[in-house]
Design an enzyme around this catalytic site. Structure first.
Site, PDB file in Angstrom:
ATOM      1  CB  ALA A 112      -0.696  -0.145   1.214  1.00  9.72           C
ATOM      2  CB  ALA A 113       3.951   2.492   1.521  1.00  5.43           C
ATOM      3  N   PRO A 114       3.320   4.251  -0.819  1.00  6.39           N
ATOM      4  CG  PRO A 114       3.493   6.518  -2.100  1.00  6.39           C
ATOM      5  CD  PRO A 114       3.702   5.053  -2.382  1.00  6.39           C
ATOM      6  N   GLY A 115       0.576   5.203  -0.279  1.00  6.40           N
ATOM      7  CA  GLY A 115      -0.856   5.349  -0.047  1.00  6.40           C
ATOM      8  C   GLY A 115      -1.957   5.875  -1.075  1.00  6.40           C
ATOM      9  N   GLY A 116      -1.298   6.074  -2.516  1.00  8.92           N
ATOM     10  CA  GLY A 116      -2.029   6.873  -3.531  1.00  8.92           C
ATOM     11  C   GLY A 116      -3.162   5.737  -3.535  1.00  8.92           C
ATOM     12  CE  LYS A 117      -2.277   2.000  -8.121  1.00  9.97           C
ATOM     13  NZ  LYS A 117      -0.867   2.104  -8.229  1.00  9.97           N
ATOM     14  CD  GLU A 135       5.177  -0.740   1.886  1.00  5.22           C
ATOM     15  OE1 GLU A 135       4.269  -0.807   0.948  1.00  5.22           O
ATOM     16  OE2 GLU A 135       6.346  -1.598   1.898  1.00  5.22           O
ATOM     17  NE  ARG A 140       7.623   1.576  -0.352  1.00  2.00           N
ATOM     18  CZ  ARG A 140       7.372   2.451  -1.565  1.00  2.00           C
ATOM     19  NH1 ARG A 140       8.418   3.250  -1.683  1.00  2.00           N
ATOM     20  NH2 ARG A 140       6.430   2.334  -2.251  1.00  2.00           N
ATOM     21  CB  CYS A 233       3.798   1.534 -12.252  1.00  2.00           C
ATOM     22  SG  CYS A 233       5.262   1.140 -11.394  1.00  2.00           S
TER      23      CYS A 233
HETATM   24  N1  SAM Z   1      -0.128   0.987  -3.935  1.00  2.00           N
HETATM   25  C1  SAM Z   1       0.955   2.056  -3.520  1.00  2.00           C
HETATM   26  C2  SAM Z   1       0.538   3.527  -3.645  1.00  2.00           C
HETATM   27  O1  SAM Z   1      -0.259   3.366  -4.664  1.00  2.00           O
HETATM   28  O2  SAM Z   1       0.886   4.371  -3.468  1.00  2.00           O
HETATM   29  C3  SAM Z   1       2.542   1.830  -4.477  1.00  2.00           C
HETATM   30  C4  SAM Z   1       2.933   0.263  -4.271  1.00  2.00           C
HETATM   31  S1  SAM Z   1       4.604   0.072  -4.584  1.00  2.00           S
HETATM   32  C5  SAM Z   1       4.196  -0.235  -6.299  1.00  2.00           C
HETATM   33  C6  SAM Z   1       5.172  -1.882  -4.406  1.00  2.00           C
HETATM   34  C7  SAM Z   1       4.950  -1.785  -2.829  1.00  2.00           C
HETATM   35  O3  SAM Z   1       5.176  -3.355  -2.664  1.00  2.00           O
HETATM   36  C8  SAM Z   1       6.209  -1.234  -2.301  1.00  2.00           C
HETATM   37  O4  SAM Z   1       5.724  -0.147  -1.268  1.00  2.00           O
HETATM   38  C9  SAM Z   1       6.890  -2.234  -1.639  1.00  2.00           C
HETATM   39  O5  SAM Z   1       7.673  -1.791  -0.182  1.00  2.00           O
HETATM   40  C10 SAM Z   1       5.963  -3.344  -1.418  1.00  2.00           C
HETATM   41  N2  SAM Z   1       6.760  -4.554  -1.652  1.00  2.00           N
HETATM   42  C11 SAM Z   1       7.849  -4.936  -1.968  1.00  2.00           C
HETATM   43  N3  SAM Z   1       8.430  -6.334  -1.425  1.00  2.00           N
HETATM   44  C12 SAM Z   1       7.177  -6.902  -1.149  1.00  2.00           C
HETATM   45  C13 SAM Z   1       6.914  -8.069  -0.827  1.00  2.00           C
HETATM   46  N4  SAM Z   1       7.468  -9.052  -0.946  1.00  2.00           N
HETATM   47  N5  SAM Z   1       5.620  -8.283  -0.379  1.00  2.00           N
HETATM   48  C14 SAM Z   1       4.738  -7.268  -0.558  1.00  2.00           C
HETATM   49  N6  SAM Z   1       4.866  -5.893  -0.684  1.00  2.00           N
HETATM   50  C15 SAM Z   1       6.141  -5.725  -1.359  1.00  2.00           C
END
Ligand code: SAM
Length: 465
Positions: A112-117, A135, A140, A233
């Site tokens: 979820a981080a940083p939380g946009g969605k 997260e 994060r 993305c």
């Molecule tokens: N959904 C967020 C937003 O809209 O702001 C962006 C999420 S970003 C694309 C992907 C996230 O997956 C990162 O915050 C990362 O820390 C987390 N991540 C990394 N490895 C992971 C794992 N093994 N399991 C779950 N989440 C993980």
């Protein structure tokens, strides 16, 4: 923009053919910032009417806009501090549209981080139901907490766990689950040189492996009849159609949904995967040369069946001392009656939780719900999160400032505000939108705007941004 990796260009040319040229041009920028109005606080048109920056609509999202002034610094504007908007790429706004969360449902955002969605989903749910935002990275996760608080989300639980630990605990619990997976980030190339430096075909492959593992855990938490949305993305088919194809083959109880789509959206490409399932065409691809935004990939699944798990309502469980302190504060400061739902004491913190504690106890929880405040000896001290999720009509004493009033800047920098004020709690607001608390003492207002938020150098913000 830093030079793109040769191998990346060749791969994209192989898939896109002649279209690769316009794609690569769009990827090089210029990048325009997206702004999503926080409908928990203000309607899109009302915001647009007062927007300090020129906006044009995002064609697929009624609350989404593109900022047309490249010099604007929307992250530094006091409206940002008031939580009126979230800066979000237009193609990322599609997640909440496809997931389509409804008020009252149980929704999980697994990465979820940083939380946009998360904050978009929360707004679509109108703060009703249960939203779990997880997260895995602790740092994060703290940023996620700041955004959830700033935007006034009240029905979210923030968790810092691995997908495996959650799936072991929450089998079949959620109506809708979002996996916005960690990926090779090709869509970030326009604004993040680090994404270019870190890119390699090997990274694409490793990301695909991780994505499959996360998606499999996510699927376990979807109730029969529930929805699962997979998002990245990045453009690499290995991380998109490839992951979805692998998932479909292992999960006959999940089908790909053909969601309503905007004309600017592309479909999925089964032909980009060896032996690709023809249903992959139902996926959604956004490209930077076909509309505003960096680009995204989405696949929406529905799980067969229709079963509603039993989900007990959280009962209030406040010890007498905490309850008395909270009630005293509420009677003094707030105009509305105190609702008794889900009130809990967590260490010295008072929360309103949307989820029975038996369901989350033992997990690494960052916020078990809406943080109302802290118990200091026998006194209740309201938290910033309480201020950010009420309206100024819900508080007896409000110092409501117009935009441009020097006291707005002074407050956001942490200064005392002059009185005279009679002793007690005061909400500081900007055009009616809460900014935070102050406490009147000896006639003046003691500033309670959180110290970690004061670091922002508001006074350097040029006029009109
Ligand atoms: N959904 C967020 C937003 O809209 O702001 C962006 C999420 S970003 C694309 C992907 C996230 O997956 C990162 O915050 C990362 O820390 C987390 N991540 C990394 N490895 C992971 C794992 N093994 N399991 C779950 N989440 C993980």
């Amino acid at each position: 923009m830093q030079t793109l990796p040769k191998r990346f260009i060749e791969r994209m040319q192989a898939w896109l053919g002649p279209e690769a040229e316009v794609f690569l041009q769009a990827l090089a920028g210029p990048y325009r910032t997206g702004l999503r109005v926080n409908t928990l606080k203000i309607a899109p048109e009302a915001f647009r009417a007062r927007s300090p920056f020129p906006l044009s609509p995002v064609p697929w999202c009624p609350e989404g806009f593109v900022i047309e002034d490249p010099e604007a610094r929307p992250g530094l504007h006091p409206y940002h501090a008031a939580g009126l908007y979230y800066l979000q790429d237009p193609s990322a706004m599609v997640a909440a549209l496809l997931l389509d969360p409804q008020p009252g449902e149980w929704v999980l955002d697994l990465a979820a981080a940083p939380g946009g969605k998360t904050t978009h989903i929360a707004a679509r749910m109108q703060n009703a139901g249960v939203l779990v935002a997880n997260e895995i990275q602790p740092r994060r996760a703290s940023i996620l907490a700041l955004n959830v608080e700033r935007l006034g989300v009240t029905h979210a639980i923030l968790v810092n766990e691995s997908p495996r630990r959650l799936a072991d605990r929450w089998e079949g619990l959620f109506d809708r689950v979002l996996v916005d997976a960690p990926c090779s980030g090709e869509g970030m190339f326009a604004r993040d040189p680090e994404a270019i430096r870190a890119w390699s075909v090997d990274r694409v492959r490793r990301s695909a492996g991780l994505q499959k593992a996360i998606l499999f855990e996510a699927a376990r938490m979807v109730r029969p009849g529930g929805w699962l949305l997979y998002a990245t993305c990045t453009f690499a088919p290995e991380e998109n159609e490839g992951v979805v194809d692998f998932f479909l083959k292992a999960h006959p109880d999940f089908d790909l949904v053909d969601p309503p789509r905007h004309p600017a959206f592309d479909h999925g490409h089964p032909e980009w995967v060896d032996g690709g399932d023809p249903r992959l065409i139902r996926a959604v691809r956004l490209w930077p040369h076909r509309g505003p935004g960096h680009g995204h990939f989405y696949a929406l699944f529905r799980r067969a069946g229709d079963e509603r798990p039993s989900r007990p309502r959280p009962e209030s469980d406040l010890p007498g001392r905490a309850r008395r302190a909270l009630e005293t504060f509420w009677a003094e400061a707030m105009t509305t009656p105190l609702s008794d739902e889900g009130l809990i004491l967590w260490e010295d913190q008072v929360y309103r939780t949307p989820m029975a504690p038996a369901l989350w106890r033992g997990l690494r929880v960052l916020r078990p719900g809406w943080w109302l405040g802290r118990l200091r000896k026998d006194r209740f001290e309201p938290d910033h999160a309480l201020a950010m999720a009420v309206t100024s009509r819900e508080v007896h004493r409000v110092l409501d400032l117009p935009l441009g009033d020097p006291q707005v800047t002074a407050y956001l920098q942490g200064h005392l505000l002059e009185g005279p004020w009679a002793e007690g709690w005061v909400l500081i607001a900007l055009e009616g939108f809460p900014l935070g608390w102050a406490r009147a003492e000896r006639g003046r207002l003691k500033n309670l705007y959180p110290r970690h938020l004061r670091a922002i150098r508001w006074w350097e913000v040029p006029e009109g941004t």
